[in-house]
Motif scaffolding. Structure first.
Motif, short mmCIF file in Angstrom:
data_model
loop_
_atom_site.label_atom_id
_atom_site.label_comp_id
_atom_site.label_asym_id
_atom_site.label_seq_id
_atom_site.Cartn_x
_atom_site.Cartn_y
_atom_site.Cartn_z
N ILE A 11 0.84 -1.19 0.00
CA ILE A 11 0.00 0.00 0.00
C ILE A 11 0.88 1.25 0.00
O ILE A 11 1.78 1.38 0.83
N GLY A 12 0.60 2.18 -0.92
CA GLY A 12 1.33 3.43 -0.96
C GLY A 12 0.39 4.59 -1.20
O GLY A 12 -0.78 4.40 -1.56
N CYS A 13 0.89 5.80 -1.00
CA CYS A 13 0.12 7.02 -1.26
C CYS A 13 1.04 8.00 -1.97
O CYS A 13 2.07 8.40 -1.41
N PRO A 14 0.72 8.38 -3.21
CA PRO A 14 1.62 9.25 -3.98
C PRO A 14 2.00 10.52 -3.25
O PRO A 14 1.14 11.27 -2.79
N GLY A 15 3.30 10.74 -3.10
CA GLY A 15 3.80 11.94 -2.46
C GLY A 15 3.67 11.96 -0.95
O GLY A 15 4.10 12.92 -0.30
N VAL A 16 3.11 10.90 -0.37
CA VAL A 16 2.90 10.86 1.08
C VAL A 16 3.59 9.67 1.73
O VAL A 16 4.27 9.80 2.75
N MET A 17 3.45 8.49 1.13
CA MET A 17 4.03 7.28 1.73
C MET A 17 4.45 6.30 0.65
O MET A 17 3.67 5.98 -0.25
N GLU A 18 5.68 5.82 0.73
CA GLU A 18 6.15 4.79 -0.19
C GLU A 18 5.41 3.49 0.10
O GLU A 18 4.96 3.26 1.23
N PRO A 19 5.27 2.62 -0.90
CA PRO A 19 4.53 1.37 -0.67
C PRO A 19 5.14 0.52 0.43
O PRO A 19 6.35 0.36 0.53
N VAL A 20 4.26 -0.01 1.28
CA VAL A 20 4.68 -0.91 2.35
C VAL A 20 3.77 -2.13 2.35
O VAL A 20 2.61 -2.05 1.95
N SER A 21 4.29 -3.24 2.77
CA SER A 21 3.51 -4.45 2.95
C SER A 21 3.55 -4.79 4.43
O SER A 21 4.52 -5.39 4.92
N ALA A 22 2.54 -4.36 5.15
CA ALA A 22 2.53 -4.53 6.61
C ALA A 22 1.09 -4.54 7.11
O ALA A 22 0.22 -3.88 6.53
N ARG A 23 0.86 -5.28 8.17
CA ARG A 23 -0.49 -5.35 8.72
C ARG A 23 -0.96 -4.00 9.24
O ARG A 23 -2.16 -3.72 9.27
N ASN A 24 -0.04 -3.14 9.66
CA ASN A 24 -0.41 -1.83 10.19
C ASN A 24 -0.30 -0.74 9.14
O ASN A 24 -0.07 0.43 9.47
N ALA A 25 -0.47 -1.10 7.85
CA ALA A 25 -0.33 -0.12 6.78
C ALA A 25 -1.31 1.03 6.92
O ALA A 25 -0.97 2.18 6.64
N ALA A 26 -2.54 0.76 7.36
CA ALA A 26 -3.52 1.83 7.52
C ALA A 26 -3.08 2.82 8.58
O ALA A 26 -3.20 4.05 8.40
N GLU A 27 -2.56 2.33 9.68
CA GLU A 27 -2.08 3.22 10.74
C GLU A 27 -0.88 4.04 10.27
O GLU A 27 -0.78 5.24 10.55
N ARG A 28 0.01 3.41 9.53
CA ARG A 28 1.17 4.13 9.02
C ARG A 28 0.76 5.18 8.00
O ARG A 28 1.33 6.28 7.96
N LEU A 29 -0.25 4.85 7.19
CA LEU A 29 -0.74 5.82 6.23
C LEU A 29 -1.40 7.00 6.94
O LEU A 29 -1.19 8.16 6.55
N ALA A 30 -2.18 6.73 7.98
CA ALA A 30 -2.82 7.80 8.74
C ALA A 30 -1.79 8.74 9.34
O ALA A 30 -1.93 9.97 9.29
N THR A 31 -0.73 8.18 9.88
CA THR A 31 0.34 9.00 10.48
C THR A 31 1.03 9.84 9.40
O THR A 31 1.32 11.02 9.61
N ALA A 32 1.28 9.24 8.24
CA ALA A 32 1.93 9.97 7.16
C ALA A 32 1.06 11.12 6.67
O ALA A 32 1.57 12.22 6.37
N ILE A 33 -0.25 10.90 6.61
CA ILE A 33 -1.16 11.96 6.17
C ILE A 33 -1.15 13.12 7.15
O ILE A 33 -1.15 14.29 6.75
N MET A 34 -1.13 12.83 8.43
CA MET A 34 -1.14 13.87 9.46
C MET A 34 0.08 14.77 9.36
O MET A 34 0.02 15.96 9.68
N HIS A 35 1.20 14.21 8.91
CA HIS A 35 2.45 14.98 8.88
C HIS A 35 2.85 15.42 7.47
O HIS A 35 3.92 16.00 7.29
N SER A 36 2.02 15.14 6.48
CA SER A 36 2.36 15.53 5.11
C SER A 36 1.94 16.97 4.86
O SER A 36 0.98 17.47 5.45
N PRO A 37 2.64 17.68 3.97
CA PRO A 37 2.26 19.06 3.65
C PRO A 37 0.95 19.12 2.90
O PRO A 37 0.57 18.15 2.22
#
Length: 306
Positions: free
Chosen positions: A139-165
């Motif tokens: 799972i990745g998000c363009p410009g926010v998070m590189e793709p990761v394969s992890a059970r906590n991907a949603a949590e990591r994505l949420a954290t990345a969104i909170m700190h992204s410009p």
């Protein structure tokens, strides 16, 4: 992207700070709701098929420059003006890029909507991340998070969104390599031809796209009457209507024409288009996207439009 409604424009610096603070407060609640919805949708689901080099047919998709000519399905390509390749299943992890529009127009919520468009977009994106991560996808998000394969991907994505410009418009997809799925969630209120100018090249690169259009009910039905002031949340421009109700029919016609044009253009590319309203359950759009990602479009819901 432009929106309608009673929204007060702020100064640029104040707007940026306010939006950043609101997003930081919104994301944790959206993650909790996303997990609740994901747990409901995933019940009884046994995983999704993946495309690659297996033996079973997966799908047809547009040919991309550089691919082997031997993969072209000439019989399917002869049916229209496009060249298609035949994808097959694969048992390896696939990369899926998720993106939600967090521009000012997405903050809109009328009295007819259950939540803001921004909240619904975040919930859908995080719920998708939760479901897909459980099946081992990257799972990745363009410009926010590189793709990761992890059970906590949603949590990591949420954290990345909170700190992204803060960013405006469609994402930069230059970092996406190879054939991947791209899920775009937003209101897409710009003219359809302008949106397609950005999305068309992505399809030609081999990306398999899924566009989820988030709409507030008021943006469809235009419930306004009497003297009404409308403010564009992105430009601050104002429009005052002495009798807003006389604009309703023309507005609804233009709104439907834009949506129909966008949907038709996306389907012509081989992409999927899912309109969804914020007064409907988020699970409806989530199931629709999930079915398309699973290669079962016939079972996909319409996403929550009357």
């Amino acid at each position: 992207m432009a929106s309608i409604g009673h929204i007060v424009a702020r100064t640029p610096s104040g707007e940026v700070l306010s939006r950043a603070q609101q997003r930081a407060m919104l994301v944790p609640d959206c993650l909790v709701e996303a997990r609740r919805i994901a747990n409901t949708v995933i019940t009884g689901w046994h995983g999704r098929r993946k495309r690659g080099i297996g033996e079973n047919f997966w799908q047809f998709r547009p040919y991309s420059d550089g691919e082997s000519l031997s993969r072209i399905d000439w019989r399917r390509s002869a049916k229209d003006d496009h060249t298609y390749v035949r994808d097959r299943e694969w048992e390896a992890a696939h990369t899926i890029w998720l993106w939600a529009d967090l521009s000012p127009s997405m903050m809109y919520k009328s009295t007819l909507g259950a939540v803001s468009k921004e909240s619904r977009a975040l919930v859908l994106m995080l719920a998708l991340a939760e479901i897909l991560a459980r099946s081992g996808e990257r799972i990745g998000c363009p410009g926010v998070m590189e793709p990761v394969s992890a059970r906590n991907a949603a949590e990591r994505l949420a954290t990345a969104i909170m700190h992204s410009p803060l960013s405006e418009g469609l994402p930069d997809t230059g970092m996406i390599r190879g054939a991947s799925d791209l899920v775009l969630i937003g209101d897409f209120l710009d003219p359809a031809d302008r949106v397609m100018e950005r999305l068309g090249p992505l399809a030609r690169r081999g990306l398999r796209g899924h566009v989820v259009e988030i709409a507030d009910p008021a943006e469809e039905v235009f419930p306004y009457a009497g003297r009404t002031e409308f403010t564009d949340p992105e430009t601050g421009e104002k429009l005052t209507a002495g009798r807003a109700e006389i604009l309703r029919e023309d507005y609804q016609r233009a709104y439907r024409a834009r949506r129909d044009s966008l949907g038709t253009s996306l389907r012509h590319l081989g992409w999927t288009f899912i309109p969804h309203r914020t007064d409907r359950a988020a699970s409806e759009a989530l199931v629709a996207v999930h079915m398309h990602l699973s290669g079962m479009p016939g079972r996909a819901a319409h996403g929550g439009l009357s």
